[in-house]
Design an enzyme around this catalytic site. Structure first.
Site, PDB file in Angstrom:
ATOM      1  N   GLU A 158       3.384  12.590  -7.134  1.00  0.00           N
ATOM      2  CA  GLU A 158       1.596  12.740  -6.595  1.00  0.00           C
ATOM      3  C   GLU A 158       1.241  13.379  -4.685  1.00  0.00           C
ATOM      4  OE1 GLU A 158       0.351  11.188  -3.883  1.00  0.00           O
ATOM      5  OE2 GLU A 158       1.627   9.498  -3.620  1.00  0.00           O
ATOM      6  N   LYS A 161      -5.685  11.819  -1.982  1.00  0.00           N
ATOM      7  CA  LYS A 161      -5.382  10.883   0.017  1.00  0.00           C
ATOM      8  C   LYS A 161      -6.478   9.958  -0.983  1.00  0.00           C
ATOM      9  CE  LYS A 161      -8.450  14.131   0.404  1.00  0.00           C
ATOM     10  NZ  LYS A 161      -8.149  15.291  -0.946  1.00  0.00           N
ATOM     11  N   LYS A 218       7.058  17.500  -1.858  1.00  0.00           N
ATOM     12  CA  LYS A 218       6.242  16.627  -1.740  1.00  0.00           C
ATOM     13  C   LYS A 218       5.921  15.623  -0.329  1.00  0.00           C
ATOM     14  CE  LYS A 218       2.916  12.304  -1.476  1.00  0.00           C
ATOM     15  NZ  LYS A 218       2.013  12.280  -1.601  1.00  0.00           N
ATOM     16  N   GLY A 267      -7.591  12.018  17.088  1.00  0.00           N
ATOM     17  CA  GLY A 267      -8.005  11.199  17.470  1.00  0.00           C
ATOM     18  C   GLY A 267      -6.306  10.448  18.390  1.00  0.00           C
ATOM     19  N   CYS A 274       1.849   6.767   3.684  1.00  0.00           N
ATOM     20  CA  CYS A 274       2.298   8.261   3.182  1.00  0.00           C
ATOM     21  C   CYS A 274       3.343   9.200   4.408  1.00  0.00           C
ATOM     22  CB  CYS A 274       1.489   9.046   2.434  1.00  0.00           C
ATOM     23  SG  CYS A 274       1.016   8.499   0.881  1.00  0.00           S
ATOM     24  N   LYS A 335      -7.295   4.710   8.145  1.00  0.00           N
ATOM     25  CA  LYS A 335      -8.454   5.843   7.694  1.00  0.00           C
ATOM     26  C   LYS A 335      -9.748   5.088   6.957  1.00  0.00           C
ATOM     27  CE  LYS A 335      -8.370   8.581   4.226  1.00  0.00           C
ATOM     28  NZ  LYS A 335      -7.477   9.593   3.364  1.00  0.00           N
ATOM     29  N   ARG A 342      -1.848   0.091   6.777  1.00  0.00           N
ATOM     30  CA  ARG A 342      -0.007  -0.305   6.972  1.00  0.00           C
ATOM     31  C   ARG A 342      -0.113   0.806   8.278  1.00  0.00           C
ATOM     32  NH1 ARG A 342       2.414   0.876   0.441  1.00  0.00           N
ATOM     33  NH2 ARG A 342      -0.356   1.841   0.378  1.00  0.00           N
TER      34      ARG A 342
END
Length: 471
Positions: A158, A161, A218, A267, A274, A335, A342
């Site tokens: 996969e 986002k 991936k 940031g 992920c 986010k 997590r």
């Protein structure tokens, strides 16, 4: 087509709902009865924009069902997607126990040809292990050499986002399918081609390759994106010291088409399910064959260090001992547009503020329930610190009487606050911005003492000329 999705976590639920949306008959299995009860009652156990509407629509059309019945799930789908969790093990490698248990159940109960699709993010070689487990179970049933019970294991990673997963699935950049070049593989290729046909009508988006290359793709993709983030964070720390503006630098290098603008924002570090675990898993895979991935080891270290930068700026401005100080924190999820906590930078920032004696009032638009659970677990051995952490129902509630505002997650609603009101309720006009949401010059004109990531400090007009420098 009849499709089974094993696992109703983030990947499984989005995959199942979107496949049902385009007309497939989808059976979603989970061993957690609580999740299935929520889904059957019209709820969704995760926050993802647009997902609940799709599930409601496809349930009404009877194209999706949710169950804990393993035998029924194996019987249902010609294609069985394994979309269970692969959490990091103690050594950083991916824990495949749930993937292999799903495969074992398929082998125990399959009653005809099946395509088993590894949708979970798994290390190179996992398809081979899945195949071995199914072969073992078929052998126990005396069916190992029976062509009727053949199967093919496919890798279909996969690329979703969080916060934009539905759109990513319905409008994919690419569909990667790793498949064996044998008779069973050819049958699997035809089924996968039918499955994804609606996404390829305008132009072919499917990339076929061998299984190991698909598994590797991936990890390589996530490692590249994590590298870009850590690179910009490292550059932002240098920009702090040499007086450059990392936002100007970002625009300057992003305009080069060979580089582009994506994942170049400085940031307070990346988090989520992920990037951290996939970088760790790739490092572990390499170490098992005697190779050091030096770039990725540095990426991981830079990101870990970056989560401390905000607190370093706070202590440089206010001192190491923060007892008696109260901080308003905006943003808890790792986010925006998700409730995923997590590896969220907010966990490190808040824990360190509390450890130094401060009180914290925190707000997030959707992650409050999950944040309460996570911090109760994180601080279970420090009840005095947990007592100094309060969650509020609005962002304004965090501000009254706080010594400073700390911005950790870049939710849209944080981008244009009422700065006049903000100044009136804070004890002092002090902002620590971990996502560079505001312009230093504007903050200076408003008389706000503003500290951001990798940008020069602008002297607030209402502070004395010998006021605090850039921390």
């Amino acid at each position: 087509m009849k499709i089974t999705i094993i696992g109703t976590g983030y990947v499984g639920l989005v995959t199942g709902a979107c496949l049902a949306e385009i007309g497939h008959d989808v059976f979603c299995l989970d061993v957690d009865p609580r999740k299935i009860e929520i889904l059957n009652n019209g709820g969704v156990p995760i926050h993802e924009p647009g997902l609940q509407e799709i599930i409601k629509r496809t349930r009404s059309a009877r194209r999706i069902q949710f169950s804990t019945d393993i035998e029924a799930s194996v019987a249902h789908g010609d294609v069985q997607f394994i979309a269970v969790g692969t959490p990091p093990d103690e050594d950083g490698s991916a824990d495949l126990q749930y993937v292999l248990e799903a495969a074992r159940n398929i082998g125990r109960m399959m009653n005809g040809f099946k395509v088993i699709v590894d949708k979970s993010t798994v290390p190179v070689g996992t398809a081979q292990r899945v195949r071995a487990v199914i072969d073992e179970e078929l052998a126990k049933r005396g069916l190992a050499d029976n062509g009727q019970y053949g199967f093919s294991v496919v890798s279909n990673p996969e690329f979703l986002k969080e916060g934009a997963a539905v759109d990513d699935f319905m409008r994919p950049d690419r569909i990667v399918i790793g498949i064996d070049e044998d008779e069973a593989g050819e049958r699997a290729r035809e089924l996968m081609k039918r499955l994804y046909a609606p996404f390829n009508r305008n132009h072919e988006r499917t990339l076929y390759m061998d299984v190991r290359s698909a598994e590797f793709t991936k990890y390589a993709a996530n490692a590249m994106l994590a590298t870009r983030i850590s690179f910009m964070n490292e550059m932002s720390n240098l920009a702090d010291r040499v007086g450059a503006d990392i936002e100007s630098v970002r625009r300057g290098i992003g305009s080069d088409p060979r580089i582009g603008y994506h994942f170049l924002y400085a940031g307070c570090g990346y988090g989520g399910s992920c990037f951290p675990k996939d970088v760790q898993a790739l490092i572990r895979t390499a170490s098992e064959i005697g190779q050091n991935l030096r770039i990725l080891e540095a990426v991981e270290q830079v990101n870990d260090d970056q989560k401390d930068v905000l607190v370093q700026k706070i202590t440089a401005r206010l001192g190491d001992d923060l007892r008696g100080h109260t901080f308003a924190v905006w943003g808890l999820a790792f986010k925006p547009n998700t409730d995923d906590m997590r590896e969220a930078p907010s966990r490190r920032v808040i824990a360190e503020l509390l450890r130094r004696g401060a009180s914290v009032r925190a707000y997030d638009p959707v992650a409050l329930t999950e944040a309460q659970r996570v911090f109760a677990m994180d601080l279970q051995d420090a009840p005095d610190q947990l007592a100094r952490l309060t969650f509020t129902s609005t962002q304004d509630e965090t501000l009254t009487g706080a010594d400073a505002l700390v911005v950790v997650t870049e939710w849209k609603e944080f981008k244009s606050p009422d700065f006049v009101y903000l100044k009136s309720v804070l004890k002092s006009p002090l902002i620590f911005d971990g996502r560079n949401l505001y312009e230093p010059e504007t903050m200076a004109e408003l008389g706000i003492d503003y500290h951001s990531i990798g940008r020069p400090y602008a002297q607030p007009s209402e502070l004395p000329a010998n006021g605090p420098g850039h921390a």
